[in-house]
Design a protein around this motif. Structure first.
Motif, short mmCIF file in Angstrom:
data_model
loop_
_atom_site.label_atom_id
_atom_site.label_comp_id
_atom_site.label_asym_id
_atom_site.label_seq_id
_atom_site.Cartn_x
_atom_site.Cartn_y
_atom_site.Cartn_z
N ARG A 76 60.13 58.18 -61.49
CA ARG A 76 61.47 57.63 -61.26
C ARG A 76 61.91 56.76 -62.43
N THR A 77 61.02 55.90 -62.88
CA THR A 77 61.35 55.01 -64.00
C THR A 77 61.59 55.82 -65.27
N HIS A 78 60.78 56.84 -65.47
CA HIS A 78 60.86 57.64 -66.70
C HIS A 78 62.14 58.45 -66.77
N SER A 79 62.47 59.15 -65.68
CA SER A 79 63.58 60.11 -65.77
C SER A 79 64.23 60.44 -64.43
N GLY A 80 64.14 59.54 -63.45
CA GLY A 80 64.82 59.77 -62.18
C GLY A 80 64.30 60.98 -61.43
N GLN A 81 62.98 61.22 -61.51
CA GLN A 81 62.38 62.36 -60.82
C GLN A 81 61.34 61.87 -59.82
N GLU A 82 60.96 62.76 -58.89
CA GLU A 82 59.92 62.46 -57.92
C GLU A 82 59.18 63.74 -57.56
N LEU A 83 58.00 63.59 -56.96
CA LEU A 83 57.25 64.74 -56.48
C LEU A 83 58.01 65.46 -55.38
N ARG A 84 57.82 66.75 -55.29
CA ARG A 84 58.51 67.52 -54.25
C ARG A 84 58.02 67.19 -52.85
N LEU A 85 56.71 67.00 -52.73
CA LEU A 85 56.07 66.84 -51.42
C LEU A 85 55.16 65.63 -51.43
N HIS A 86 55.03 65.00 -50.28
CA HIS A 86 53.98 63.99 -50.14
C HIS A 86 53.60 63.84 -48.68
N PRO A 87 52.36 63.41 -48.41
CA PRO A 87 51.94 63.17 -47.03
C PRO A 87 52.50 61.85 -46.53
N SER A 88 52.33 61.59 -45.25
CA SER A 88 52.80 60.31 -44.69
C SER A 88 51.97 59.15 -45.23
N THR A 89 50.80 59.45 -45.77
CA THR A 89 49.94 58.43 -46.40
C THR A 89 50.33 58.24 -47.88
N TYR A 90 51.60 58.34 -48.15
CA TYR A 90 52.18 58.27 -49.50
C TYR A 90 51.68 57.09 -50.31
N ASN A 91 51.55 55.93 -49.68
CA ASN A 91 51.21 54.72 -50.41
C ASN A 91 49.72 54.55 -50.67
N ALA B 234 43.46 69.02 -52.51
CA ALA B 234 42.19 69.56 -52.02
C ALA B 234 42.09 69.57 -50.51
N GLY B 235 42.84 68.69 -49.84
CA GLY B 235 42.68 68.59 -48.39
C GLY B 235 43.96 68.64 -47.59
N GLY B 236 45.12 68.57 -48.25
CA GLY B 236 46.39 68.53 -47.53
C GLY B 236 47.03 69.90 -47.42
N SER B 237 48.22 69.93 -46.84
CA SER B 237 48.93 71.20 -46.68
C SER B 237 50.42 71.09 -46.98
N GLY B 238 51.02 69.96 -46.71
CA GLY B 238 52.46 69.78 -46.92
C GLY B 238 52.84 68.40 -46.43
N GLY B 239 54.10 68.23 -46.08
CA GLY B 239 54.50 66.92 -45.58
C GLY B 239 55.95 66.64 -45.83
N VAL B 240 56.26 65.39 -46.18
CA VAL B 240 57.62 64.98 -46.43
C VAL B 240 58.14 65.75 -47.65
N GLY B 241 59.25 66.43 -47.48
CA GLY B 241 59.77 67.32 -48.52
C GLY B 241 59.56 68.79 -48.20
N SER B 242 58.70 69.10 -47.22
CA SER B 242 58.45 70.50 -46.88
C SER B 242 59.67 71.18 -46.27
N ILE B 243 60.63 70.40 -45.81
CA ILE B 243 61.86 70.99 -45.30
C ILE B 243 62.63 71.70 -46.43
N ASN B 244 62.40 71.27 -47.66
CA ASN B 244 63.07 71.90 -48.80
C ASN B 244 62.16 72.85 -49.58
N PHE B 245 60.88 72.52 -49.69
CA PHE B 245 60.02 73.22 -50.64
C PHE B 245 58.84 73.95 -50.00
#
Length: 465
Positions: free
Chosen positions: A125-140, A149-160
């Motif tokens: 975000r600081t570099h160029s106003g971008q973010e990852l497409r997907l992240h789990p609810s354990t984002y922080n 290695a262990g996840g499948s999708g999450g927040v952002g999966s509605i788009n990607f």
């Protein structure tokens, strides 16, 4: 297992052998499942090794290969299925210190496997106003390597869609576990040998992920008198191509009232809800759509004055829904199901009515194979393992595949399908079977029939061969 010799061979690396710390680092969120808690509660490694770079990873794998010592990779331990738990003891390879964000460019970021997802987003975000497409609810707290290695999708999966879909991981750098470990750069279909493989097919030392435009997403909670009202609204919202959302999560009463403690004041008794993350420029149109659909906006972060102490919407969604329930009621567990397109709403309605007072509906709308549909992560009041198996059977008999979070192997949970190509890569990358042993049935059991008609989230690669 000659741990003393290993420690001598790894002199100069960061090593932890305190029994209590080793046991702590040998665990993940397996206790979401009462079944896994019973099966895995005694598990512990013998040593934690924390490499700082790829050279040290190669050194660890070569030494462990020579001594026949198992290695189980670990990110930050936020997985739910025992992925990072060392069933055969040995070394827990903590990759948390390999957290460098290497480079950021238009549409992509390169990072070490231990980089925390929220830290990556802050940097991009600081570099160029971008973010990852997907992240789990354990984002922080979750690491990017652990997510892959262990996840499948999450927040952002509605788009990607999910990590199973082409383009959602660009490149992985992987170290094999041989006498002379090799460094492989995997792209394209080869990525599927390593994604959601729990580190059984190599240790990820660098990731390259796609980026999308970043927004200051606005949390909105929409209330409904019935759960199916929330579900139909979620489905209709997901199909609105002009409205940019990142999360659409219907949840049945009384889950919000009983378990979302900090948001309780916003909910009427008996009210089901839909959690939404919406882009700022889409807010007015979103609110107009919501009025048209009969939804009641009970929380709008853009206008709410008292937001002190409120977690973000994504920390009420996905696996965090279960976590918040468990903090109040330890008898709660959960399932993971798919409601296949195009009959998702009919299936949701059927299953929602089947277990009154025992199973509480929770949906996550996603893009799946190009269509809008939903996963279910329902909360279940656990009584016995036999009853849990019966609930799973009834879902599957009604056309709702279950990705079983009460199994720790890749195949039994229905997440990753092993086949001859996966096994051939395993033989090549880990000929002694020392990487996270016990997690891949097809490797452990030569008679295992991987020609299964079961629905797997991460499909096999056999057809590509």
């Amino acid at each position: 297992m000659d741990i003393a010799t290993l420690k001598r061979e790894l002199d100069g690396l960061k090593i932890e052998d305190n029994e209590k710390i080793v046991q702590q680092k040998s665990r993940d969120f397996y206790w979401y499942s009462p079944v896994l808690k019973r099966q895995l509660d005694h598990i512990s490694g013998d040593l934690i090794v924390s490499p700082k770079n790829e050279v040290e990873v190669v050194r660890v794998l070569a030494a462990c290969h020579r001594l026949g010592i198992p290695v189980t990779p670990r990110g930050t331990g936020t997985g739910n299925y025992g992925q990072a738990m060392p069933l055969s003891g040995g070394v827990v390879l903590s990759l948390a210190e390999m957290n460098e964000i290497v480079s950021i460019a238009s549409g992509r970021v390169v990072a070490g496997p231990g980089a925390i997802i929220a830290d990556i987003d802050r940097a991009t975000r600081t570099h160029s106003g971008q973010e990852l497409r997907l992240h789990p609810s354990t984002y922080n707290t979750a690491s990017i390597g652990g997510f892959i290695a262990g996840g499948s999708g999450g927040v952002g999966s509605i788009n990607f869609g999910g990590l199973r879909d082409f383009g959602n991981v660009l490149r992985l750098r992987v170290v094999t576990m041989e006498a002379g470990p090799r460094i492989l750069d995997l792209t394209g279909e080869d990525l599927h040998k390593v994604t959601h493989a729990y580190g059984t097919n190599g240790i990820i030392t660098e990731v390259e992920m796609p980026l999308t435009a970043a927004y200051d997403w606005i949390d909105v909670i929409v209330g409904f008198d019935t759960f199916m009202g929330a579900a139909r609204y979620g489905n209709a919202l997901a199909c609105q191509d002009g409205l940019l959302t990142k999360l659409i999560t219907p949840i049945a009463a009384p889950v919000p009232q009983d378990y979302f403690k900090r948001h309780q004041r916003f909910f009427r008794p008996g009210q089901s809800i839909c959690l939404v993350m919406v882009a700022p420029h889409a807010l007015d149109a979103f609110l107009a759509f919501t009025r048209r659909e009969g939804g009641e906006v009970v929380f709008n972060a853009a206008t709410e004055e008292d937001k002190k102490g409120l977690p973000p919407a994504f920390e009420l969604a996905w696996n965090h829904t279960t976590l918040r329930a468990l903090r109040v009621d330890p008898s709660i567990t959960y399932l993971q199901s798919l409601y296949p397109f195009p009959n998702q709403l009919a299936l949701v309605e059927r299953m929602d009515a089947m277990f009154p007072g025992e199973v509480f509906s929770h949906l996550e709308f996603v893009r799946f194979d190009g269509n809008i549909t939903c996963f279910g992560l329902p909360l279940v009041k656990f009584t016995t393992e036999e009853r849990l198996d019966e609930i799973i059977r009834l879902h599957e008999e009604n056309g709702c595949p279950i990705f079983n979070p009460h199994r720790y192997t890749l195949e039994e949970g229905g997440m990753k399908q092993t086949d001859e190509i996966q096994l051939a890569f395993k033989r090549e990358a880990d000929p002694q079977g020392l990487l996270n042993p016990g997690k891949m049935i097809a490797w452990e059991d030569s008679s295992y029939d991987y020609h299964s008609s079961k629905t797997f989230l991460f499909k096999g690669l056999q057809r590509a061969g």
